[in-house]
Design a protein around this motif. Structure first.
Motif, PDB file in Angstrom:
ATOM      1  N   GLY A  70      49.580  34.703  43.813  1.00 20.92           N
ATOM      2  CA  GLY A  70      48.316  35.064  44.417  1.00 20.92           C
ATOM      3  C   GLY A  70      48.342  34.809  45.908  1.00 20.92           C
ATOM      4  N   SER A  71      47.614  35.609  46.645  1.00 18.93           N
ATOM      5  CA  SER A  71      47.505  35.387  48.089  1.00 18.93           C
ATOM      6  C   SER A  71      46.151  35.879  48.557  1.00 18.93           C
ATOM      7  CB  SER A  71      48.632  36.103  48.852  1.00 18.93           C
ATOM      8  OG  SER A  71      48.575  37.502  48.645  1.00 18.93           O
ATOM      9  N   ILE A  72      45.658  35.292  49.629  1.00 19.83           N
ATOM     10  CA  ILE A  72      44.344  35.642  50.171  1.00 19.83           C
ATOM     11  C   ILE A  72      44.425  35.760  51.687  1.00 19.83           C
ATOM     12  CG2 ILE A  72      42.919  34.699  48.309  1.00 19.83           C
ATOM     13  CD1 ILE A  72      42.710  32.096  49.857  1.00 19.83           C
ATOM     14  N   ASP A  73      43.536  36.581  52.233  1.00 18.96           N
ATOM     15  CA  ASP A  73      43.506  36.793  53.683  1.00 18.96           C
ATOM     16  C   ASP A  73      42.115  37.262  54.074  1.00 18.96           C
ATOM     17  OD1 ASP A  73      44.098  37.339  56.367  1.00 18.96           O
ATOM     18  OD2 ASP A  73      44.800  39.375  55.888  1.00 18.96           O
ATOM     19  N   GLY A  78      42.221  39.779  48.622  1.00 18.88           N
ATOM     20  CA  GLY A  78      43.081  38.998  47.744  1.00 18.88           C
ATOM     21  C   GLY A  78      44.028  39.882  46.965  1.00 18.88           C
ATOM     22  N   ARG A  79      45.152  39.299  46.540  1.00 18.02           N
ATOM     23  CA  ARG A  79      46.173  40.030  45.789  1.00 18.02           C
ATOM     24  C   ARG A  79      46.728  39.135  44.691  1.00 18.02           C
ATOM     25  NH1 ARG A  79      45.826  40.875  50.842  1.00 18.02           N
ATOM     26  NH2 ARG A  79      46.744  38.841  51.235  1.00 18.02           N
ATOM     27  N   VAL A  80      46.993  39.727  43.519  1.00 16.06           N
ATOM     28  CA  VAL A  80      47.598  39.002  42.400  1.00 16.06           C
ATOM     29  C   VAL A  80      48.631  39.896  41.738  1.00 16.06           C
ATOM     30  CG1 VAL A  80      47.223  37.781  40.217  1.00 16.06           C
ATOM     31  CG2 VAL A  80      45.414  37.797  41.948  1.00 16.06           C
ATOM     32  N   THR A  81      49.772  39.318  41.396  1.00 18.90           N
ATOM     33  CA  THR A  81      50.782  40.011  40.603  1.00 18.90           C
ATOM     34  C   THR A  81      51.562  38.963  39.816  1.00 18.90           C
ATOM     35  OG1 THR A  81      52.574  41.647  40.650  1.00 18.90           O
ATOM     36  CG2 THR A  81      52.603  39.969  42.373  1.00 18.90           C
ATOM     37  N   VAL A  82      52.419  39.428  38.919  1.00 18.31           N
ATOM     38  CA  VAL A  82      53.272  38.538  38.135  1.00 18.31           C
ATOM     39  C   VAL A  82      54.710  38.922  38.389  1.00 18.31           C
ATOM     40  CG1 VAL A  82      53.964  37.797  35.823  1.00 18.31           C
ATOM     41  CG2 VAL A  82      51.539  38.151  36.338  1.00 18.31           C
ATOM     42  N   PHE A  83      55.475  37.966  38.859  1.00 20.05           N
ATOM     43  CA  PHE A  83      56.910  38.169  39.046  1.00 20.05           C
ATOM     44  C   PHE A  83      57.639  37.521  37.874  1.00 20.05           C
ATOM     45  CE2 PHE A  83      55.443  37.981  43.605  1.00 20.05           C
ATOM     46  CZ  PHE A  83      55.669  39.329  43.875  1.00 20.05           C
ATOM     47  N   ASP A  84      58.120  38.358  36.968  1.00 25.01           N
ATOM     48  CA  ASP A  84      58.881  37.870  35.816  1.00 25.01           C
ATOM     49  C   ASP A  84      60.301  38.390  35.951  1.00 25.01           C
ATOM     50  OD1 ASP A  84      60.082  37.312  33.387  1.00 25.01           O
ATOM     51  OD2 ASP A  84      58.272  37.718  32.221  1.00 25.01           O
ATOM     52  N   ALA A 126      43.146  32.324  60.526  1.00 24.68           N
ATOM     53  CA  ALA A 126      42.385  33.572  60.447  1.00 24.68           C
ATOM     54  C   ALA A 126      41.051  33.412  59.733  1.00 24.68           C
ATOM     55  CB  ALA A 126      43.217  34.636  59.724  1.00 24.68           C
ATOM     56  N   GLY A 127      40.864  32.319  58.988  1.00 30.07           N
ATOM     57  CA  GLY A 127      39.650  32.130  58.223  1.00 30.07           C
ATOM     58  C   GLY A 127      39.732  32.801  56.863  1.00 30.07           C
ATOM     59  N   VAL A 128      38.827  32.408  55.966  1.00 32.63           N
ATOM     60  CA  VAL A 128      38.794  33.009  54.647  1.00 32.63           C
ATOM     61  C   VAL A 128      37.389  32.838  54.070  1.00 32.63           C
ATOM     62  CG1 VAL A 128      39.574  30.884  53.484  1.00 32.63           C
ATOM     63  CG2 VAL A 128      39.897  33.105  52.360  1.00 32.63           C
ATOM     64  N   LEU A 129      36.888  33.870  53.385  1.00 35.15           N
ATOM     65  CA  LEU A 129      35.615  33.772  52.695  1.00 35.15           C
ATOM     66  C   LEU A 129      35.738  32.741  51.571  1.00 35.15           C
ATOM     67  CD1 LEU A 129      32.734  35.026  52.391  1.00 35.15           C
ATOM     68  CD2 LEU A 129      33.757  36.568  50.680  1.00 35.15           C
ATOM     69  N   GLY A 130      34.851  31.765  51.542  1.00 39.03           N
ATOM     70  CA  GLY A 130      35.008  30.634  50.632  1.00 39.03           C
ATOM     71  C   GLY A 130      35.092  30.991  49.170  1.00 39.03           C
ATOM     72  N   ILE A 131      34.390  32.043  48.740  1.00 36.65           N
ATOM     73  CA  ILE A 131      34.381  32.422  47.327  1.00 36.65           C
ATOM     74  C   ILE A 131      35.629  33.182  46.925  1.00 36.65           C
ATOM     75  CG2 ILE A 131      33.254  34.680  47.594  1.00 36.65           C
ATOM     76  CD1 ILE A 131      32.443  32.002  44.936  1.00 36.65           C
ATOM     77  N   LEU A 132      36.339  33.784  47.895  1.00 37.59           N
ATOM     78  CA  LEU A 132      37.484  34.644  47.591  1.00 37.59           C
ATOM     79  C   LEU A 132      38.572  33.929  46.782  1.00 37.59           C
ATOM     80  CD1 LEU A 132      38.960  37.372  48.003  1.00 37.59           C
ATOM     81  CD2 LEU A 132      39.868  36.423  50.133  1.00 37.59           C
ATOM     82  N   LEU A 189      47.373  43.742  41.755  1.00 42.49           N
ATOM     83  CA  LEU A 189      45.938  43.965  41.778  1.00 42.49           C
ATOM     84  C   LEU A 189      45.403  43.475  43.114  1.00 42.49           C
ATOM     85  CD1 LEU A 189      43.535  44.877  39.975  1.00 42.49           C
ATOM     86  CD2 LEU A 189      43.225  42.454  39.392  1.00 42.49           C
ATOM     87  N   MET A 190      44.710  44.374  43.827  1.00 45.20           N
ATOM     88  CA  MET A 190      44.197  44.038  45.157  1.00 45.20           C
ATOM     89  C   MET A 190      42.676  44.080  45.144  1.00 45.20           C
ATOM     90  SD  MET A 190      46.994  46.074  47.479  1.00 45.20           S
ATOM     91  CE  MET A 190      46.978  47.505  46.421  1.00 45.20           C
ATOM     92  N   PHE A 191      42.066  43.063  45.760  1.00 49.45           N
ATOM     93  CA  PHE A 191      40.615  42.908  45.747  1.00 49.45           C
ATOM     94  C   PHE A 191      40.085  42.891  47.166  1.00 49.45           C
ATOM     95  CE2 PHE A 191      37.033  39.690  45.680  1.00 49.45           C
ATOM     96  CZ  PHE A 191      36.073  40.579  45.223  1.00 49.45           C
ATOM     97  N   ASP A 192      39.106  43.743  47.411  1.00 51.36           N
ATOM     98  CA  ASP A 192      38.428  43.813  48.711  1.00 51.36           C
ATOM     99  C   ASP A 192      37.010  43.302  48.500  1.00 51.36           C
ATOM    100  OD1 ASP A 192      36.942  44.549  50.970  1.00 51.36           O
ATOM    101  OD2 ASP A 192      38.090  46.389  51.290  1.00 51.36           O
ATOM    102  N   ALA A 193      36.739  42.070  48.962  1.00 51.81           N
ATOM    103  CA  ALA A 193      35.429  41.457  48.727  1.00 51.81           C
ATOM    104  C   ALA A 193      34.327  42.169  49.498  1.00 51.81           C
ATOM    105  CB  ALA A 193      35.472  39.976  49.108  1.00 51.81           C
ATOM    106  N   MET A 194      34.617  42.694  50.668  1.00 51.99           N
ATOM    107  CA  MET A 194      33.581  43.344  51.479  1.00 51.99           C
ATOM    108  C   MET A 194      33.091  44.641  50.840  1.00 51.99           C
ATOM    109  SD  MET A 194      32.920  41.319  53.917  1.00 51.99           S
ATOM    110  CE  MET A 194      32.133  42.177  55.268  1.00 51.99           C
ATOM    111  N   LYS A 195      34.015  45.381  50.246  1.00 59.31           N
ATOM    112  CA  LYS A 195      33.638  46.629  49.573  1.00 59.31           C
ATOM    113  C   LYS A 195      33.422  46.427  48.081  1.00 59.31           C
ATOM    114  CE  LYS A 195      36.162  49.569  52.841  1.00 59.31           C
ATOM    115  NZ  LYS A 195      37.255  50.557  52.992  1.00 59.31           N
TER     116      LYS A 195
END
Length: 391
Positions: free
Chosen positions: A271-274, A278-284, A310-316, A344-350
């Motif tokens: 997982g990673s956030i910016d 946010g982004r999530v994947t599984v590396f198997d 860069a900062g991050v939205l607290g709920i993200l 899977l990519m998540f855009d909190a603003m949209k």
């Protein structure tokens, strides 16, 4: 009115019964036959045929379609002595199941034939109450909950992603949770790192996380590592875990974890956030691409600032961390479709999710190598642009 015995004999004349030898052959035939135990819980606890699924007689009609969706599939029903399973077989015929047999003599006949049987690992009364909503799910049930209690997961970081992932994994009953983090709780963490609190500012994050999880679920063993993941300790630390949940916030750790996990064949939920994304994947490494297939080399220094820059939205991190926990649980249960080969990519603003396909790089410098040839390097130097050696 016919007596029960007369009714039972009439039912048995309309169904097919099998011997213990026949039941064993059906069970051993590539697992093609579904073996269903229709006894009550106290009987199941005394032992069951290996590979059997437990569906008490009173729930059989309600749950059989989930257990055996194909009405033409071979099914063997058994009880203690063969009477309840005969009645159950007749009931399934009425529902359209065409290839159902009842084990004559039931579980008693199986044991008299000298065949092996298993005893279930039992949940305590307290565990049955705590995990009751899991147990109700056919995809989890008691067997799945036992898998979770026996599983071991490692959190990389007790920060923004590790906190929500760790809380939900603990609540779900993951038996052992390792947490590696060398940092201490800072006031700036409290906007998003929900395992920590104001009175724990200055405390080691792994200790703060341990206390929170201990208060949430006494079934969970927490293994704290108050250190930084390095080439010297990574293999020893991750080798004992089933799944690694990556909440790292820096490139050296991500590349190190990737190379070590590929070498040991460990799945990593990444997982990673910016800021607001946010982004999530599984590396198997056994089933899909690795981190280096996507990013053979890190970006130039300063091109990918972390949250403190860069900062991050607290709920993200909560959204992304919970998705990571979901993927980790699916991997342990062997259920669903994990995010292998998908990001899977998540855009909190949209408030939008979108998915991107990921493919294995046939020239990847790590996952195309035999495990014994994968060498761990100086990842700090590598991410500064001073090392481009094969790993």
């Amino acid at each position: 009115m016919p007596s029960f015995q007369a009714y039972l004999q009439d039912v048995k004349s309309k169904i097919r019964e099998c011997t213990a030898d026949e039941a064993r052959r059906l069970a051993d035939n590539g697992g093609s036959a579904a073996i269903i135990d229709v006894r009550e819980r106290d009987e199941w606890e005394q032992g069951f045929i290996p590979g059997a699924r437990w569906i008490p007689r009173g729930f059989l009609e309600l749950k059989i379609e989930e257990a055996v969706p194909d009405r033409n599939a071979p099914v063997v029903l058994y009880c203690a002595g063969g009477n309840r399973s005969a009645l159950a077989t007749h009931a399934l015929h009425v529902l359209g199941y065409a290839n159902v047999v009842s084990l004559a003599g039931g579980f008693g006949a199986w044991k008299r034939a000298g065949y092996d049987y298993e005893k279930p690992a039992l949940l305590t009364k307290a565990q049955q109450a705590r995990y009751s909503r899991h147990i109700l799910l056919p995809e989890v049930g008691e067997a799945g909950q036992q898998k979770l209690l026996a599983s071991k997961m490692l959190l990389i970081g007790a920060g923004g992603l590790g906190c929500p992932a760790g809380l939900y994994l603990a609540a779900a009953g993951v038996g052992t949770i390792g947490i590696i983090d060398d940092d201490v709780v800072d006031e700036s963490n409290l906007q998003r790192q929900i395992m920590h609190s104001t009175e724990r500012v200055g405390m080691a994050k792994v200790e703060s996380a341990r206390r929170t999880i201990a208060g949430l679920n006494p079934d969970v063993k927490v293994v704290p590592y108050q250190t930084r993941l390095s080439s010297d300790n990574v293999l020893e630390i991750i080798k004992g875990y089933d799944v690694i949940v990556d909440g790292a916030d820096n490139f050296p750790t991500r590349y190190l974890l990737n190379d070590a996990s590929v070498k040991l064949g460990k799945p990593v939920v990444h997982g990673s956030i910016d800021r607001f994304d946010g982004r999530v994947t599984v590396f198997d490494p056994k089933r899909g691409p690795c981190y280096r297939c996507l990013f053979p080399e890190p970006p130039p220094p300063g091109m990918a600032p972390n949250c403190s820059e860069a900062g991050v939205l607290g709920i993200l991190p909560g959204v992304v961390g919970v998705i990571e926990a979901t993927e980790a649980i699916k991997l342990v249960l062997g259920k669903g479709e994990p995010l292998i080969g998908r990001m899977l990519m998540f855009d909190a603003m949209k408030m939008k999710f979108r998915e991107m396909k990921l493919r294995k790089d046939p020239s990847c410098v790590v996952c195309t190598l035999p495990p014994e040839q994968i060498q761990l390097i100086d990842y700090e130097q590598f991410c500064l642009g001073g090392a481009h050696a094969r790993a």
